[in-house]
Every structure is written in structure tokens, then in C-alpha cells.
Design an enzyme around this catalytic site. Sequence first.
Site, PDB file in Angstrom:
ATOM      1  N   CYS A  29      -5.174  -8.836   4.261  1.00  0.00           N
ATOM      2  CA  CYS A  29      -4.516  -8.672   2.952  1.00  0.00           C
ATOM      3  C   CYS A  29      -3.102  -8.145   3.093  1.00  0.00           C
ATOM      4  O   CYS A  29      -2.420  -7.916   2.089  1.00  0.00           O
ATOM      5  CB  CYS A  29      -5.334  -7.754   2.043  1.00  0.00           C
ATOM      6  N   PHE A  30      -2.646  -7.896   4.325  1.00  0.00           N
ATOM      7  CA  PHE A  30      -1.233  -7.591   4.605  1.00  0.00           C
ATOM      8  C   PHE A  30      -0.759  -6.334   3.885  1.00  0.00           C
ATOM      9  O   PHE A  30       0.390  -6.252   3.452  1.00  0.00           O
ATOM     10  CB  PHE A  30      -0.351  -8.800   4.250  1.00  0.00           C
ATOM     11  N   CYS A  31      -1.667  -5.358   3.764  1.00  0.00           N
ATOM     12  CA  CYS A  31      -1.348  -4.087   3.089  1.00  0.00           C
ATOM     13  C   CYS A  31      -0.849  -4.322   1.668  1.00  0.00           C
ATOM     14  O   CYS A  31      -0.002  -3.578   1.173  1.00  0.00           O
ATOM     15  CB  CYS A  31      -0.330  -3.285   3.892  1.00  0.00           C
ATOM     16  N   ASN A  32      -1.365  -5.350   1.024  1.00  0.00           N
ATOM     17  CA  ASN A  32      -1.020  -5.609  -0.375  1.00  0.00           C
ATOM     18  C   ASN A  32      -2.305  -5.938  -1.137  1.00  0.00           C
ATOM     19  O   ASN A  32      -2.573  -7.098  -1.471  1.00  0.00           O
ATOM     20  CB  ASN A  32      -0.025  -6.766  -0.483  1.00  0.00           C
ATOM     21  N   THR A  53       0.817  -1.212   0.000  1.00  0.00           N
ATOM     22  CA  THR A  53       0.000   0.000   0.000  1.00  0.00           C
ATOM     23  C   THR A  53       0.853   1.265   0.000  1.00  0.00           C
ATOM     24  O   THR A  53       0.473   2.289  -0.581  1.00  0.00           O
ATOM     25  CB  THR A  53      -0.938   0.011   1.224  1.00  0.00           C
TER      26      THR A  53
END
EC number: 2.8.1.9
Length: 760
Positions: free
Chosen positions: A387-390, A122
Site C-alpha cells: 500500500c506504499f504507506c498510503n 502515513t
Amino acid sequence: MAMEQFESVFTAKENAEIAKEFTRLKDTCYLDHAGTTLYADSQIRAVGDCLTGSLFCNPHTSRTTEDLLDQVRFRVLRHFGTHPSEYGLVFTSGTTGALKLVAECFDFGDEGAFVYTRDNHTSVLGMRAVVGTERIVPIGREDLRGGRSTGGGKSSLVVFPAQCNFNGFKYPLGLVEDIQRNGLVGFDGDRFHVCLDAASFVSTNALDLAKHQPSFVCLSFYKIFGFPTGLGALLVHRSAQNLLKKRYYGGGTVKIAMAGRNFHVKRDSLADQFEDGTVPFTSIISLLQGFETLERLVPASGELSSIDRVSRHTFALGRYCFQRLRGLRHANSNSVVKLYHDTEFEDRGSQGGIVNFNVLHEDGSFVGFAEVAYMASVHNVVLRTGCFCNPGACQRLLELTDEDVLKQFNAGHVCGDANDLIGGQPTGSVRVSFGYMSRREDVDRLVEMVEKCYVKKMTANGLTRKQIVSNYKNYDQPKLKMICLFPIKSCGAYKITTSWPLCHKGLKHDREFVIVDENGVAMTQKKLVEMCLIKPKIDIKTNTLILTHPAMENFTLSMEPLSNESQSIKLCQTKVCQDNVQAIDCGDAVANWISIALQTSGLRLLKQSDDEARTLRKSTTEIALSNQAQFLLINQASVRWLADLVPDWDDLSQEPTLESLVDRFRGNLIIDSVKPLEESSWTQLRIGPLEFSVDGPCSRCQMICIDQSSGTRTAEPLRTIAREFKGKMRFGIYLSHVKSLEGSDEKLLHCGSPLQVVAE
């Protein structure tokens, strides 16, 4: 290597020395090294010795400190196979800060392009908001390949990760030279510089900048060493440093600045120009202990450096985990997990030590990642979900269209929440990742947890709420059986079988007190399970709180109100469910009693200030220190139904009693009816003369897996709730007091009062 086998890269002696450094883990299985790795005990001791044994002044004051910071820069560059003649190093707050610096300062000239791969973090997507060009182009991973540029052209920037933080896929670093020399396919008029997001990669892999030389490299040090946090670096190739045009200047970055005239001259060196103000010099100095500790615990061997050996170790663990999870099968031969990977873990050059998956029911439907996280917590397994900042990798691997993502958002899902399934489709996944201190036993613990919670299935099918209610034709009016008061948040219940008064926040004295640690953080049974053994009582006549514990003499505390202006009280701040709460410290005597009872030093007991008011979100209803609402109602009939569905209390020597099961749900109002789960359809109800509105269902967590009489943790009943309600872990309903019947001023709840459903 044979399937599902693991051979340690480290020697037995090395494994033993590493284990000594992480005894604080105790029974915790830590599997979130992609989030942050762990710092070693000796590393922190060495940092402390360094800071207490020397005097470090502000580097703007002391040449000695400034010289030491330069030594750290040399050490960092050496770790990456380069030196100051090739790369300049700017300390930043982390990878995000480094990316932001590049975005703000890169000179795109006349219509240069900003290109990024969709499966970036992100923080890379955020660069779009500040880059100095309108040519912003997302590309797929397959489009990241060299073109046929002959040199020259518009100054353009392409950003991609060295390793995808979602699933550990490694980009071929040969792309760096190819793109910087030949440009990108489809961008013939552009000359590209590569900005490499190396945060995930360098945590467990060697980045050789003598071999691959991107113009910009962004990284965070806590990913490598666990400590310090809030410190990263931007590495800038000398050939590209003139492309960064910085406008703002802070202290220490100029040769001259005039106050009366808009005139300044920047310093010469890259670091001096870009490191505004005083850098976090004590944190920077502590990097030396990070390097020393890593290389001592994982020494170089032959031609393999310390970090090379870490890379081999974490890849081997990742492959072992991948193979074990892939091999899990339900009784009907269906897979237990769906893996989200771009490789089969054949090659360390293309895959890192990260495994990403979702759990599947035996019919192929998804188990929500929030449920898996809850069950992992019950088993002391630390992992990451979401979503693990992805968002790009998440969308691609979960096979979601743009319309799907927007539909999930409109249905209420936002980044970081527990809204894990919408329309049966996952909004995220589960990620486990490994560090040099990870062991094969950690993988085995994870797989055992998945097997225990999801492979051992009942043969009976779960029923929907509608089916359950329709199976019960007889109806008796429910009654209020018991009132449970929790004077101290997350401690035991004070059970009342007669009557109890209400106040504007709910039950009088309910969750009026909270235990905090020495940092002022509110404690709960999730952190300190022994809190359930403290059973407070209230003496209404003397207005005192009586604390009981099986190993302690009772402690009596006056509850007489104190003025906030009194000199004898101490006002404190704590946080409950994201709300800042003002409270009054109850003194040293009770603090000492609680600390001894819970065998934890530094605990304090706080009382919510009498004029302090919290309100329900999206409501004006006032609450005390409870999590969500004024009251929580639990139906004994629903608990009986649930108990009958639990296949095996394998964590306990005998099945728990109904009373002990009801206690686990920590309800305020305990009712009994003929129909289990009928409360889920109520919207308005009356108990005696008091009317209540239903605020919604109670989402359950691992707290219900704690036996409130002993503190024993079990996997049930959370596992059965998750299975029967298809991953939606809800049980019990929240209530708010609305009014009393016309002509009645009574604000008392009486046990034995009938419950009348006003609206459904």
C-alpha cells in the site's frame, strides 16, 4: 499521440550520456523511482572529489562551512523558484521529519482545526498524534475546495500531497491560494494554512513557489537525486513562520542558555531556531553535486527547465506503460490487469509518472501482489508492492470498507507483509514509477514479464489439494530417500544416502556457516546466484569441512570447536532472518578462496558460535542459521506432479531432471510417496524412531527458480506453483524434532526408514 507509442523527450546523445551513468544496473530493470530514484556515477565521484579536496569543519566551528550551507539553501530555493525573502529553509531528516516538525510546532490557538485528505502518506496520519488541537478532521479529495471565508478566524492547518504517491494523481496547486485566501468548505470560522507534502511531486516535477505559495512545504532530497538519504527540508513562508512555536532547543539554536536558571533566548533566523545540533553538513554540501549532475545530464532546452523535461519524460513513460498494460488481454478477452487510477493519463498537469495495478487471472480473480513481486524478481525487475504507506488511497482504490481493512488485519495482514490476498481480495497492489534515467525498454521488460507469467495460460484447470488427494486411491508407506545437508547457508547440498546424526538445532552441521560481504551482511543466492556452485562436504572422521567448486581446488577447513576466549578467533555479528547472530570468522585463507570462487571481493566465512542459539518465532525450538525451522521436508511425488504441470521450460534447452527439480527446493529430508501433496495435511509424523511435529508449509520465493547445478535462472516452477495454488506459493513442510520413541536413545536419521503419519 497514437496508442501504445512512446516518443523520447531526450535526444539520442542525451540518452547515451545518461545510460553511461547507470551501467551498474547491468540487466536490472529498475521501476521504483517513487521509492527512491538512482544516483548517477559521476554525481558520487563529484561528491567524493569535493569531500576529499576540501576541509569541511563543523559549521559551529567554521564560518566557511556555514557560508557554504547558506549557498546550498539559496540553491535549493532557486530550484523551487523562490528566494530567502519569501521562504525560510530548515534542513530536516526528510519529509517525515518536516511533517513532524510542523505537527509539533504549529500553533492552533483556540480550537483551530487540523484537516487532512485521506489519501495522504502515513507520515501525515501520524501528525494526528501530536498536533495541538482536538479538532482533527479527515476529508475526501472531493471536499478539498475553497470556501467563502472573509479572512480572520481560528488558525487551522490543512495537509495534502502535491502528488499522490499511490498512483501519481496530481492535486491542482491552485487549491493552495484558494484555501489560504477563502478557507475550506464547511469550515467557515477557520483561517487555513496549507502544508504541502511535496515529496512525491518534486522528484520529477517543477514546484514553482513564485506561483503557488503554501505556508509549509515538506520534501526529501533522495527522491530527486538518489543521494544523500536522510536529508530533507521544511520550507516555511515568511508570513507563517511565527505560527511555529518550538519548545525544545538544542545546540546552536540559542543566543543564551543558563544551566542554573531555566532561561534561554532563541536565535533570530528560522534555520538557526529549528536546526537543533549539528546539521549533516557533508550531506547538505553534496546537494550541489546533485543539482549540477541533473542539469548536466538533462539540460534546459528553450523555455523548459531541466526538471520540466524530466517531468515530460516520466509522464510519457507512465502513459506508455499505462496503455500497454491496459491493452493486455487473456485468450478469453478478459483484462490481464486492473489499473488503480484517477486519470486516463491525458494530461501531465493531473498525472505523474506512476502506474498502479494488480494482475488478474483469466477468470477475473486476483493474482497476489507478493507473487507478482516474486516473479518480477526472477526477471530482474525491481518494483514496489503493498500500500506504499498510503492506507487511505489504498483503501479507496481497492474499494475496501473500514470493516474490510479491520477484517484483513484480524486475519493476520500487517503493513509490509506478503499476505496479499484474504478471501480472494487484494490487500495491496503493484506500483511502477519512472525517473529521468528510465527508458522505454524498461516498460517493455515489465510488460513482457506480465505477458510471460500470466497471459500464457494452460487450458487445464488447477486442482485443489483435496481433489488431488482424492484422485489417488492406492497408498504405499512413504520412505526417507535422501538427507540433504547445507553446511554453508545458501550454498550447495551435501547429499547423504546412509544416515546422519541430529543435534538440538536439527541436522548436525546443517547451516552452521554463513558467507557475509565486507559489510557483514549475510549473502544468499538471491544476491549471488553462483553460491550454488560451492558444494561443501563433511568428513565426519576428521571433523573437517571440504569446499568444492568446479573452477577451484578443494579447500579443507577444520571444524574443531574454538573457545570464544581464544586469541586466535574473531567474533562477528551478522543478521539472519531479522535475528542478530554471533559468529566466528573462519580466517583469511578460506575467505580468499570463497572470494575468488564467487568473483566477489571482501567475502568472509563465519561459523555460528557453538553457544549461540536462535529459536523459532512463537516457539522455544532451537535452530541453526536456517530461515524458518529445523528441517524442510520435500516429497518427490509432489515434485513429479508439479513438473507435469509446467507448460513450457522456455528458459532451458531441455526439461530438467527430477533430481535437479528436487534440488531447487533445497529440502533436508527427501521422501517419496504415491500421493502428491499428501504432506500438506500432516501435523505429526515419525521417521524410524524419531518423531517430528509439522511447523507449517514452506513459503517459496525465487530461489526455486535457480538451477542448483548451473546457477541458471528460470521463471519456473514458481510460476506454476503460484497458478495452481491461486497465488499462495507454498511447497514442502517445515518440521521440528520432538522426541525419540520410548526406550530409544538414537538420534540418527537413516535413509530407507519408513515414514509413519501420526496425526493429520
